[in-house]
Design an enzyme around this catalytic site. Structure first.
Site: not given
Ligand code: 5GP
Length: 120
Positions: A28-30, A86, A94-95, A99-101
């Site tokens: 689950r997303d944080i 993304n 950002e990461v 990853h797929m949301h």
């Molecule tokens: P991006 O913007 O790269 O597509 O999405 C990165 C996602 O990773 C964001 O929705 C953010 O909330 C989530 N995220 C970042 N750090 C962590 C973490 O330490 N744990 C979890 N569960 N989600 C994270």
């Protein structure tokens, strides 16, 4: 430097892991943006979609299959959901660990919100 997601996959930092197999992990997303907001992540570090190769076909396919299974488990398969991947700066990534949301559990609105014209 291992990504934060690599540490989650290895169990080095906590996360609410909802699925794990030999190829992918889902947690689950944080900062959830919908009642269901799960990240489906390859166990192997692939930074972005741009870094996928033909050898990763099974991983990419597994991400979709796991998304489908989790949507059913979350009870959002019928109401509907959105899968987002993304990539890089304009994609808002950002990461840098692919990853797929999986987002659902409420109406998600238009795909790109207000600024959705091609020219903007
Ligand atoms: P991006 O913007 O790269 O597509 O999405 C990165 C996602 O990773 C964001 O929705 C953010 O909330 C989530 N995220 C970042 N750090 C962590 C973490 O330490 N744990 C979890 N569960 N989600 C994270």
């Amino acid at each position: 430097m291992p990504t934060i997601f690599a540490k989650i996959i290895r169990g080095e930092i906590p996360a609410d892991i909802v699925y794990q197999d030999d190829l992918v992990t889902a947690f689950r997303d944080i900062h959830p943006m919908a009642p269901t907001h799960i990240l489906i992540v390859p166990n192997k570090v692939i930074p972005t979609v741009n870094d996928l190769t033909a050898d990763d076909e099974q991983i990419a396919g597994r991400m979709f299959i796991v998304a489908k299974i989790l949507a059913e488990q979350e009870g959002i398969a019928e109401s509907g959901y959105r899968l987002i991947v993304n990539c890089n700066e304009h994609g808002g990534q950002e990461v840098f660990h692919l990853h797929m949301h999986l987002l659902g559990g409420r109406p998600l609105g238009r795909m790109l919100g207000e600024r959705s014209k091609v020219s903007e």
